[in-house]
Scaffold this motif. Structure first.
Motif, PDB file in Angstrom:
ATOM      1  N   ILE A 100       0.828  -1.215   0.000  1.00 18.08           N
ATOM      2  CA  ILE A 100       0.000   0.000   0.000  1.00 18.08           C
ATOM      3  C   ILE A 100       0.857   1.258   0.000  1.00 18.08           C
ATOM      4  O   ILE A 100       0.597   2.211  -0.735  1.00 18.08           O
ATOM      5  N   HIS A 101       1.903   1.249   0.812  1.00 15.01           N
ATOM      6  CA  HIS A 101       2.734   2.458   0.952  1.00 15.01           C
ATOM      7  C   HIS A 101       4.155   2.035   1.265  1.00 15.01           C
ATOM      8  O   HIS A 101       4.388   1.058   1.986  1.00 15.01           O
ATOM      9  N   VAL A 102       5.114   2.774   0.708  1.00 18.21           N
ATOM     10  CA  VAL A 102       6.532   2.521   0.960  1.00 18.21           C
ATOM     11  C   VAL A 102       7.210   3.843   1.282  1.00 18.21           C
ATOM     12  O   VAL A 102       6.992   4.844   0.602  1.00 18.21           O
ATOM     13  N   GLN A 103       8.019   3.835   2.320  1.00 16.13           N
ATOM     14  CA  GLN A 103       8.848   4.980   2.653  1.00 16.13           C
ATOM     15  C   GLN A 103      10.276   4.483   2.798  1.00 16.13           C
ATOM     16  O   GLN A 103      10.553   3.566   3.571  1.00 16.13           O
ATOM     17  N   GLY A 104      11.206   5.066   2.049  1.00 17.71           N
ATOM     18  CA  GLY A 104      12.598   4.652   2.141  1.00 17.71           C
ATOM     19  C   GLY A 104      12.877   3.412   1.306  1.00 17.71           C
ATOM     20  O   GLY A 104      12.271   3.193   0.251  1.00 17.71           O
ATOM     21  N   THR A 105      13.781   2.582   1.799  1.00 20.48           N
ATOM     22  CA  THR A 105      14.228   1.406   1.057  1.00 20.48           C
ATOM     23  C   THR A 105      13.679   0.142   1.703  1.00 20.48           C
ATOM     24  O   THR A 105      14.001  -0.176   2.850  1.00 20.48           O
ATOM     25  N   VAL A 106      12.834  -0.566   0.952  1.00 19.88           N
ATOM     26  CA  VAL A 106      12.255  -1.830   1.401  1.00 19.88           C
ATOM     27  C   VAL A 106      12.501  -2.856   0.302  1.00 19.88           C
ATOM     28  O   VAL A 106      12.164  -2.626  -0.867  1.00 19.88           O
ATOM     29  N   LEU A 107      13.088  -3.994   0.657  1.00 13.64           N
ATOM     30  CA  LEU A 107      13.437  -5.025  -0.310  1.00 13.64           C
ATOM     31  C   LEU A 107      12.532  -6.235  -0.151  1.00 13.64           C
ATOM     32  O   LEU A 107      12.202  -6.646   0.964  1.00 13.64           O
ATOM     33  N   ILE A 108      12.139  -6.794  -1.298  1.00 14.68           N
ATOM     34  CA  ILE A 108      11.371  -8.033  -1.342  1.00 14.68           C
ATOM     35  C   ILE A 108      12.307  -9.133  -1.830  1.00 14.68           C
ATOM     36  O   ILE A 108      12.901  -9.020  -2.910  1.00 14.68           O
ATOM     37  N   GLU A 109      12.433 -10.185  -1.051  1.00 12.92           N
ATOM     38  CA  GLU A 109      13.253 -11.330  -1.438  1.00 12.92           C
ATOM     39  C   GLU A 109      12.317 -12.452  -1.895  1.00 12.92           C
ATOM     40  O   GLU A 109      11.514 -12.959  -1.109  1.00 12.92           O
ATOM     41  N   ARG A 110      12.427 -12.804  -3.182  1.00 18.05           N
ATOM     42  CA  ARG A 110      11.550 -13.809  -3.794  1.00 18.05           C
ATOM     43  C   ARG A 110      12.417 -14.880  -4.442  1.00 18.05           C
ATOM     44  O   ARG A 110      13.400 -14.560  -5.123  1.00 18.05           O
ATOM     45  N   SER A 111      12.065 -16.124  -4.227  1.00 20.38           N
ATOM     46  CA  SER A 111      12.927 -17.232  -4.632  1.00 20.38           C
ATOM     47  C   SER A 111      13.242 -17.221  -6.117  1.00 20.38           C
ATOM     48  O   SER A 111      14.364 -17.523  -6.525  1.00 20.38           O
ATOM     49  N   ASN A 112      12.287 -16.848  -6.944  1.00 19.90           N
ATOM     50  CA  ASN A 112      12.529 -16.909  -8.392  1.00 19.90           C
ATOM     51  C   ASN A 112      12.983 -15.588  -8.995  1.00 19.90           C
ATOM     52  O   ASN A 112      13.241 -15.506 -10.190  1.00 19.90           O
ATOM     53  N   ARG A 113      13.109 -14.519  -8.161  1.00 20.32           N
ATOM     54  CA  ARG A 113      13.492 -13.214  -8.713  1.00 20.32           C
ATOM     55  C   ARG A 113      14.600 -12.528  -7.923  1.00 20.32           C
ATOM     56  O   ARG A 113      15.023 -11.435  -8.271  1.00 20.32           O
ATOM     57  N   GLY A 114      15.059 -13.140  -6.859  1.00 22.98           N
ATOM     58  CA  GLY A 114      16.084 -12.489  -6.055  1.00 22.98           C
ATOM     59  C   GLY A 114      15.500 -11.332  -5.266  1.00 22.98           C
ATOM     60  O   GLY A 114      14.371 -11.398  -4.785  1.00 22.98           O
ATOM     61  N   LYS A 115      16.252 -10.246  -5.151  1.00 19.49           N
ATOM     62  CA  LYS A 115      15.820  -9.083  -4.381  1.00 19.49           C
ATOM     63  C   LYS A 115      15.292  -8.000  -5.309  1.00 19.49           C
ATOM     64  O   LYS A 115      15.933  -7.643  -6.296  1.00 19.49           O
ATOM     65  N   ILE A 116      14.119  -7.473  -4.990  1.00 13.99           N
ATOM     66  CA  ILE A 116      13.514  -6.384  -5.761  1.00 13.99           C
ATOM     67  C   ILE A 116      13.038  -5.316  -4.775  1.00 13.99           C
ATOM     68  O   ILE A 116      12.729  -5.605  -3.621  1.00 13.99           O
ATOM     69  N   PHE A 117      12.973  -4.084  -5.249  1.00 14.53           N
ATOM     70  CA  PHE A 117      12.520  -2.989  -4.407  1.00 14.53           C
ATOM     71  C   PHE A 117      10.999  -2.971  -4.344  1.00 14.53           C
ATOM     72  O   PHE A 117      10.320  -3.123  -5.358  1.00 14.53           O
ATOM     73  N   ALA A 118      10.486  -2.789  -3.143  1.00  9.77           N
ATOM     74  CA  ALA A 118       9.041  -2.704  -2.959  1.00  9.77           C
ATOM     75  C   ALA A 118       8.519  -1.397  -3.522  1.00  9.77           C
ATOM     76  O   ALA A 118       9.135  -0.340  -3.367  1.00  9.77           O
ATOM     77  N   GLU A 119       7.357  -1.475  -4.171  1.00  8.53           N
ATOM     78  CA  GLU A 119       6.693  -0.298  -4.730  1.00  8.53           C
ATOM     79  C   GLU A 119       5.202  -0.378  -4.432  1.00  8.53           C
ATOM     80  O   GLU A 119       4.643  -1.480  -4.345  1.00  8.53           O
ATOM     81  N   PRO A 120       4.528   0.766  -4.276  1.00 12.58           N
ATOM     82  CA  PRO A 120       3.076   0.738  -4.043  1.00 12.58           C
ATOM     83  C   PRO A 120       2.359   0.009  -5.178  1.00 12.58           C
ATOM     84  O   PRO A 120       2.679   0.166  -6.353  1.00 12.58           O
ATOM     85  N   GLY A 121       1.396  -0.827  -4.812  1.00 15.02           N
ATOM     86  CA  GLY A 121       0.645  -1.603  -5.788  1.00 15.02           C
ATOM     87  C   GLY A 121       1.243  -2.962  -6.093  1.00 15.02           C
ATOM     88  O   GLY A 121       0.590  -3.792  -6.743  1.00 15.02           O
ATOM     89  N   MET A 122       2.443  -3.246  -5.645  1.00 19.21           N
ATOM     90  CA  MET A 122       3.096  -4.521  -5.935  1.00 19.21           C
ATOM     91  C   MET A 122       2.379  -5.660  -5.211  1.00 19.21           C
ATOM     92  O   MET A 122       2.007  -5.548  -4.048  1.00 19.21           O
ATOM     93  N   GLU A 123       2.196  -6.794  -5.928  1.00 16.53           N
ATOM     94  CA  GLU A 123       1.609  -7.975  -5.324  1.00 16.53           C
ATOM     95  C   GLU A 123       2.679  -8.774  -4.589  1.00 16.53           C
ATOM     96  O   GLU A 123       3.818  -8.882  -5.051  1.00 16.53           O
ATOM     97  N   LEU A 124       2.287  -9.345  -3.456  1.00 16.74           N
ATOM     98  CA  LEU A 124       3.176 -10.165  -2.648  1.00 16.74           C
ATOM     99  C   LEU A 124       2.603 -11.571  -2.562  1.00 16.74           C
ATOM    100  O   LEU A 124       1.377 -11.755  -2.496  1.00 16.74           O
TER     101      LEU A 124
END
Length: 556
Positions: A100-124
């Motif tokens: 819903i909301h991101v402030q600063g640096t937030v990383l998503i670690e996903r097995s098939n994509r490695g590390k990606i930056f979180a962005e508003p609207g992104m599905e988890l």
């Protein structure tokens, strides 16, 4: 069973009520919280169509009828609450959450994509790990409209996101590996829900409440705090029910401690709602029982758009660089167990840009010249103009000069604008095309001194010289110097007097210089007046008279 509650200032009646509530909650069977979900019957429902929609098959009709003590499986009154075991329910794992909301640096670690930056609207998805860095936050919304705010320096894993039945129960399990979360699980919806947060030492389970969970003591313990509703906290095969306004701490390999009352909201009656400088200095009255404080700053009253968060053990708080704008402030105390108390919330505004320029003259406490009042300051890096005010008092309610359109970084008052001797204050602000008008500088005191007085009368007789000037104002004195040279290095007479005249012994004939300055009642010395020249007639020598008479004597 003896209940050992620890209270922070609640009254006796409230304590008794909470104790009764806690006792009743302990009587609830654990399996009712953990292994079942509740369905509210709607018009047209019967056990057969409910089994087709929500269970793995109609073979559970008779068991469902017996479990819920239903006489006729075809006729069930609307509004009745049915207990449905999780083990009988259809399960769907095709469930996602979204950012819903991101402030600063937030990383998503996903097995098939490695590390990606979180962005508003992104599905988890199930299995995703979310890691927030320093001063970084993320808000996540789940399928049941529950929301989790992951605070800075935290790490969570979406372990399970399941739907039981035809959206009958939405089950969410979060692994909190480090840090803190703030959670809101709505109730009053058509779906039942089970929302669990698991740490290495405890599991906090809810069905509809506002609560917080965090790791404490180097991640060896878990703090669970309930703001509304109730939660079930389990650890070491034991559990406690934590009602609203209470919290518990669960250490690794130990059962949860008996819930304690959360600290009340801090008193913000002395906290400012408007700031004009950075860093923010936030004052509040100390809270009894608080060993530390957590402060959050957000763009909205729901604190979904968090922009800053920090903890401190000292007052006042200080926060760093945030843009100008309108914000919401939320502060809570932290007790000796590490449990965070109830929130105090208030709006505030910040207008710190463009910053006022640095002043170069007159500096605070200094003086201008009596006949040439000049004000100077440093230039700003971006195109700006300036607002300058001069007042007789520090609150600028008695303005003597105001100019909102100064283009340069200097001002010299004209003769018509010149200030009379006395005490004044001045301040300046910058105005930029992008930020608008910034805050004024502090009120800077200065004075316009009285000029050194000019001679109004001079008397010369055979023995003395008398000089007179304007009369002294109340408390004033004068410093008088009389010298043989214009640089006043060879002073004949020097004196400080409260009188407006002075008499000195007449020197030999010649050219002399004098000057006078005014000393104020507080000891401040004004500038010297312009040097003034005094011509003393030379005496005619006797031997010259004899030379003039000598021709007459020869004639005789």
């Amino acid at each position: 069973m003896q209940l050992d509650f620890i209270y922070h200032g609640t009254n006796l009646l409230q304590n008794r009520l909470l104790c009764c509530l806690y006792t009743l909650l302990l009587c609830l069977p654990a399996h009712a919280i953990a292994d079942e979900w509740i369905y509210t019957v709607k018009p047209g429902d019967n056990l057969w169509n409910l089994s087709e929609r929500h269970l793995t098959g109609v073979q559970y009709v008779q068991r469902l009828q017996k479990l819920n003590r239903i006489e006729d499986p075809y006729v069930i009154p609307p509004g009745k609450k049915l207990r449905i075991p999780v083990a009988w329910s259809r399960i769907s794992d095709a469930v996602t959450a979204r950012v819903i909301h991101v402030q600063g640096t937030v990383l998503i670690e996903r097995s098939n994509r490695g590390k990606i930056f979180a962005e508003p609207g992104m599905e988890l998805y199930t299995g995703d790990t979310i890691r927030s860095e320093n001063d970084s936050f993320v808000t996540i919304e789940f399928a049941d409209n529950s929301r989790m705010r992951v605070q800075d320096n935290s790490r969570i894993r979406l372990d399970k996101m399941r739907i039981y039945g035809n959206f009958g129960l939405i089950d969410t399990l979060i692994q909190l590996e480090q840090g803190r979360t703030e959670n809101s699980v709505p109730h009053g919806t058509q779906q039942d829900k089970r929302f669990r947060i698991q740490t290495p030492s405890a599991v906090s389970s809810v069905r509809g409440t506002d609560f917080r969970v965090g790791t404490v003591e180097m991640r060896s313990g878990t703090a669970s705090e309930v703001l509304s509703g109730i939660i079930n906290v389990s650890g070491s095969k034991k559990h406690v029910i934590v009602p609203a306004g209470f919290g518990t701490v669960t250490s690794r390999d130990e059962p949860p401690m008996t819930p304690v009352v959360l600290l009340p909201p801090p008193d913000l009656s002395g906290t400012s709602g408007y700031y004009e400088s950075l860093p923010l200095v936030i004052h509040l009255n100390a809270l009894n029982g608080a060993h530390a404080y957590r402060t959050q700053i957000a763009l909205d009253p729901d604190f979904d758009n968090l922009v800053s968060e920090f903890t401190t053990t000292t007052l006042p708080f200080r926060d760093g660089d945030i843009p100008d704008g309108e914000y919401w402030l939320r502060i809570r105390g932290i007790d000796k167990f590490g449990l965070e108390g109830k929130d105090a919330v208030m709006p505030f505004a910040l207008n710190a840009r463009p910053e006022p320029p640095f002043v170069t003259a007159p500096l605070p406490g200094s003086a201008t010249t009596p006949d040439n009042q000049e004000f100077t300051w440093t230039s700003q890096s971006e195109p700006v103009h300036y607002i300058l005010m001069i007042s007789k008092n520090a609150d600028f309610s008695d303005l003597v000069y105001y100019n909102p359109e100064l283009k340069k970084n200097a001002l010299a008052l004209s003769k018509a604008e010149s200030l009379a001797p006395g005490h004044y204050f001045w301040q300046i602000a910058a105005v930029s095309p992008t930020e608008g008008a910034g805050p004024f500088s502090d009120a800077m005191p200065f004075r316009v001194p009285f000029p050194g007085p000019a001679l109004e009368k001079t008397e010369i007789d055979e023995q003395d010289l008398t000089f007179a000037w304007r009369a002294a104002a109340e408390g004033q004195r004068f410093h008088f110097q009389f010298a043989r040279d214009e640089s006043f290095s060879d002073i004949i007479h020097e004196e400080t007097t409260e009188a407006s005249s002075i008499t000195i012994q007449k020197p030999a004939g010649g050219t002399y210089f004098l000057r006078i300055k005014t000393i104020e009642s507080d000891g401040f010395e004004g500038p010297w007046g312009l040097p003034q020249i005094v011509e003393i007639p030379r005496d005619f020598p006797y031997w010259m008279m004899l030379l003039l008479l000598l021709p007459l004597l020869v004639l005789i």
